[in-house]
Design an enzyme around this catalytic site. Structure first.
Site, PDB file in Angstrom:
ATOM      1  N   CYS A 147     -97.495  11.426 -56.055  1.00 38.47           N
ATOM      2  CA  CYS A 147     -98.967  11.373 -56.022  1.00 38.47           C
ATOM      3  C   CYS A 147     -99.607  12.707 -56.383  1.00 38.47           C
ATOM      4  O   CYS A 147    -100.802  12.765 -56.641  1.00 38.47           O
ATOM      5  CB  CYS A 147     -99.444  10.933 -54.644  1.00 38.47           C
ATOM      6  SG  CYS A 147     -98.803   9.324 -54.181  1.00 38.47           S
ATOM      7  N   HIS A 179    -106.644  13.226 -53.110  1.00 39.43           N
ATOM      8  CA  HIS A 179    -105.834  12.044 -53.408  1.00 39.43           C
ATOM      9  C   HIS A 179    -106.162  10.974 -52.367  1.00 39.43           C
ATOM     10  O   HIS A 179    -106.267  11.265 -51.179  1.00 39.43           O
ATOM     11  CB  HIS A 179    -104.352  12.420 -53.372  1.00 39.43           C
ATOM     12  CG  HIS A 179    -103.444  11.233 -53.325  1.00 39.43           C
ATOM     13  ND1 HIS A 179    -103.588  10.168 -54.172  1.00 39.43           N
ATOM     14  CD2 HIS A 179    -102.392  10.935 -52.513  1.00 39.43           C
ATOM     15  CE1 HIS A 179    -102.665   9.267 -53.894  1.00 39.43           C
ATOM     16  NE2 HIS A 179    -101.930   9.701 -52.892  1.00 39.43           N
ATOM     17  N   ASN A 202    -104.240   3.015 -52.898  1.00 45.54           N
ATOM     18  CA  ASN A 202    -103.556   4.252 -53.282  1.00 45.54           C
ATOM     19  C   ASN A 202    -102.957   4.072 -54.682  1.00 45.54           C
ATOM     20  O   ASN A 202    -101.971   3.361 -54.848  1.00 45.54           O
ATOM     21  CB  ASN A 202    -102.459   4.559 -52.251  1.00 45.54           C
ATOM     22  CG  ASN A 202    -101.693   5.836 -52.567  1.00 45.54           C
ATOM     23  OD1 ASN A 202    -101.759   6.356 -53.680  1.00 45.54           O
ATOM     24  ND2 ASN A 202    -100.960   6.329 -51.594  1.00 45.54           N
TER      25      ASN A 202
HETATM   26  O1  UT7 Z   1     -99.713   8.749 -51.437  1.00 48.16           O
HETATM   27  C1  UT7 Z   1     -98.507   9.376 -51.134  1.00 48.16           C
HETATM   28  C2  UT7 Z   1     -98.415   9.814 -49.747  1.00 48.16           C
HETATM   29  N1  UT7 Z   1     -98.448   8.708 -48.871  1.00 48.16           N
HETATM   30  C3  UT7 Z   1     -99.068   8.838 -47.718  1.00 48.16           C
HETATM   31  O2  UT7 Z   1     -99.626   9.877 -47.462  1.00 48.16           O
HETATM   32  C4  UT7 Z   1     -99.019   7.674 -46.759  1.00 48.16           C
HETATM   33  C5  UT7 Z   1     -99.078   8.183 -45.363  1.00 48.16           C
HETATM   34  N2  UT7 Z   1     -98.939   7.174 -44.334  1.00 48.16           N
HETATM   35  C6  UT7 Z   1     -99.881   6.256 -44.023  1.00 48.16           C
HETATM   36  O3  UT7 Z   1    -100.899   6.152 -44.682  1.00 48.16           O
HETATM   37  C7  UT7 Z   1     -99.686   5.432 -42.779  1.00 48.16           C
HETATM   38  O4  UT7 Z   1     -98.544   5.912 -42.112  1.00 48.16           O
HETATM   39  C8  UT7 Z   1     -99.519   3.913 -43.039  1.00 48.16           C
HETATM   40  C9  UT7 Z   1    -100.854   3.319 -43.413  1.00 48.16           C
HETATM   41  C10 UT7 Z   1     -98.495   3.668 -44.130  1.00 48.16           C
HETATM   42  C11 UT7 Z   1     -99.045   3.209 -41.778  1.00 48.16           C
HETATM   43  O5  UT7 Z   1     -99.936   3.453 -40.706  1.00 48.16           O
HETATM   44  P1  UT7 Z   1     -99.400   3.959 -39.293  1.00 48.16           P
HETATM   45  O6  UT7 Z   1    -100.565   4.069 -38.429  1.00 48.16           O
HETATM   46  O7  UT7 Z   1     -98.595   5.194 -39.549  1.00 48.16           O
HETATM   47  O8  UT7 Z   1     -98.500   2.744 -38.826  1.00 48.16           O
HETATM   48  P2  UT7 Z   1     -96.950   2.724 -38.442  1.00 48.16           P
HETATM   49  O9  UT7 Z   1     -96.110   2.813 -39.671  1.00 48.16           O
HETATM   50  O10 UT7 Z   1     -96.702   3.697 -37.354  1.00 48.16           O
HETATM   51  O11 UT7 Z   1     -96.835   1.265 -37.851  1.00 48.16           O
HETATM   52  C12 UT7 Z   1     -97.550   0.879 -36.689  1.00 48.16           C
HETATM   53  C13 UT7 Z   1     -97.392  -0.627 -36.491  1.00 48.16           C
HETATM   54  C14 UT7 Z   1     -95.956  -1.109 -36.604  1.00 48.16           C
HETATM   55  O12 UT7 Z   1     -95.767  -2.132 -35.649  1.00 48.16           O
HETATM   56  P3  UT7 Z   1     -95.031  -1.841 -34.256  1.00 48.16           P
HETATM   57  O13 UT7 Z   1     -93.669  -1.338 -34.629  1.00 48.16           O
HETATM   58  O14 UT7 Z   1     -95.876  -0.805 -33.570  1.00 48.16           O
HETATM   59  O15 UT7 Z   1     -95.053  -3.177 -33.607  1.00 48.16           O
HETATM   60  C15 UT7 Z   1     -95.890  -1.693 -37.981  1.00 48.16           C
HETATM   61  O16 UT7 Z   1     -94.910  -2.701 -38.094  1.00 48.16           O
HETATM   62  O17 UT7 Z   1     -98.107  -1.322 -37.504  1.00 48.16           O
HETATM   63  C16 UT7 Z   1     -97.263  -2.280 -38.122  1.00 48.16           C
HETATM   64  N3  UT7 Z   1     -97.674  -2.473 -39.499  1.00 48.16           N
HETATM   65  C17 UT7 Z   1     -98.574  -3.405 -39.862  1.00 48.16           C
HETATM   66  N4  UT7 Z   1     -99.277  -4.314 -39.148  1.00 48.16           N
HETATM   67  C18 UT7 Z   1    -100.126  -5.110 -39.822  1.00 48.16           C
HETATM   68  C19 UT7 Z   1     -97.271  -1.793 -40.591  1.00 48.16           C
HETATM   69  N5  UT7 Z   1     -97.902  -2.266 -41.675  1.00 48.16           N
HETATM   70  C20 UT7 Z   1     -98.719  -3.264 -41.245  1.00 48.16           C
HETATM   71  C21 UT7 Z   1     -99.620  -4.132 -41.885  1.00 48.16           C
HETATM   72  N6  UT7 Z   1    -100.298  -5.027 -41.140  1.00 48.16           N
HETATM   73  N7  UT7 Z   1     -99.844  -4.081 -43.215  1.00 48.16           N
END
Ligand code: UT7
Length: 327
Positions: free
Chosen positions: A114, A254, A284
């Site tokens: 990115c 970004h 993104n």
């Molecule tokens: O562009 C290049 C660089 N990329 C980035 O900078 C991305 C950085 N990361 C992020 O933007 C975030 O970490 C995400 C948006 C990808 C994820 O958000 P998060 O708040 O970090 O969520 P998480 O991965 O800690 O997951 C929390 C919960 C999980 O469930 P449990 O294990 O707590 O039951 C996931 O399974 O959210 C769940 N989850 C979802 N739930 C509904 C993950 N994706 C989804 C979804 N819908 N789409």
């Protein structure tokens, strides 16, 4: 007399097809509420089956040339920042060169996740400052939808498609790119990766069965690194240019996650109208996100000559980078 690299034209091209959060609710176990509160995304653009990266990258590049009033044959360098080329061989930049008629340019692809657009902009700046060419076309473009696992809700709701471009032209200070910085840390290669399709896991039925040809992301770990690194690299380029966050007129980060943007904005004291956000409409788009946002701001007539524009990105590698320009 000293030379500077001035941003003289911008362009953007995104697919027509809109995929909303409601559409995604029918594909994976997710909700509009989760996607909106965790990422800020409401909808994104997704390419049609017959469309390729160069469909959009070439159009964005054409618009940037037109906006700058520069003929294609006067472009000496064409760099395409992407991790989703038309084909592994040859560089998609060569296809774009052919599409646009940039017959005198050297053309190559640059992969920095990115951060690719800022990396490419920095390389182009060096070409101009060294006198190697007068005009450099920098394109950031991705069709991430083609590499996304549509059964993985943690990535398919985030990544999307789009292209943006900027023409950099040799000119004189005080306008131009004032400072830029690029960083990489390969100890976190597995934070964002697509393991299959290269020499590690060449194309095979086994590789496909193991779903290695899809993007994987350790979202939470990446998130924490992103906020700290973007904050630091923004301060680094502002310092280099003898500026402070208070001098910035436009912050074009970004668009990875609205929570990352607002956390960085808060640290820099720029969590206000200066901080441009369009992730709600595009998701993104990796290397595409900064030039798409820049083109929107420019075409809406918001950026005025002489204003200070800060751009910063973070992505796979890991890589992070920033640049600051006087418009
Ligand atoms: O562009 C290049 C660089 N990329 C980035 O900078 C991305 C950085 N990361 C992020 O933007 C975030 O970490 C995400 C948006 C990808 C994820 O958000 P998060 O708040 O970090 O969520 P998480 O991965 O800690 O997951 C929390 C919960 C999980 O469930 P449990 O294990 O707590 O039951 C996931 O399974 O959210 C769940 N989850 C979802 N739930 C509904 C993950 N994706 C989804 C979804 N819908 N789409």
């Amino acid at each position: 007399m000293s030379i500077s690299a001035i941003l003289t034209g911008t362009g953007r091209s995104v697919p027509e097809k809109v995929l909303t959060n409601a559409d995604l609710e029918k594909i994976v176990d997710t909700s509009d509420e989760w996607i909106t509160t965790r990422t800020g995304i409401k909808e994104r653009r997704i390419a049609a089956e017959h469309e390729t990266l160069s469909t959009f990258a070439s159009e964005a590049g054409r618009q940037a040339l037109e906006a700058a009033g520069v003929a294609p044959e006067d472009v000496g360098l064409l760099v395409l920042a992407t991790v989703t080329p038309d084909m592994p061989i040859p560089a998609t930049a060569c296809k774009i060169q052919e599409d646009l008629g940039c017959v005198n340019a050297c053309a190559f692809d640059l992969a920095a996740g990115c951060s690719g657009f800022i990396y490419a902009q920095s390389v182009a700046k060096q070409f101009l400052l060294s006198g190697r060419c007068q005009h450099a076309l920098v394109i950031g473009a991705e069709l991430l939808s083609k590499y996304v696992d549509w059964t993985d809700r943690s990535t398919c709701v985030i990544f999307a498609d789009g292209a943006g471009a900027v023409l950099l032209s040799a000119g004189s200070p005080p306008r131009g790119v004032l400072a830029s910085a690029m960083h990489s840390d390969g100890s976190m290669v597995d934070f964002i990766s697509m393991p299959g399709g290269g020499t590690l896991h060449p194309p095979s039925q086994k590789m496909i069965d193991e779903r290695l040809h899809f993007i994987k992301m350790k979202g939470n770990e990446t998130f924490k690194m992103a906020v700290r690194s973007i904050d630091e690299v923004c301060r680094e380029v502002l310092d280099q240019a003898g500026l402070t966050p208070a001098d910035v007129d436009w912050f074009i980060p970004h668009q990875a996650n609205e929570r990352i943007i607002s956390a960085v904005g808060k640290r820099l004291g720029m969590n206000d109208d200066r901080c441009y956000i369009n992730i709600d409409r595009y998701g993104n788009t990796s290397s595409g996100s900064i030039p798409i946002a820049l083109d929107e701001v420019v075409r809406e007539g918001k950026i005025k000559e002489g204003q200070i524009v800060l751009m910063a990105a973070f992505g796979a590698g890991l890589t992070w980078a920033a640049s600051v320009a006087r418009w």
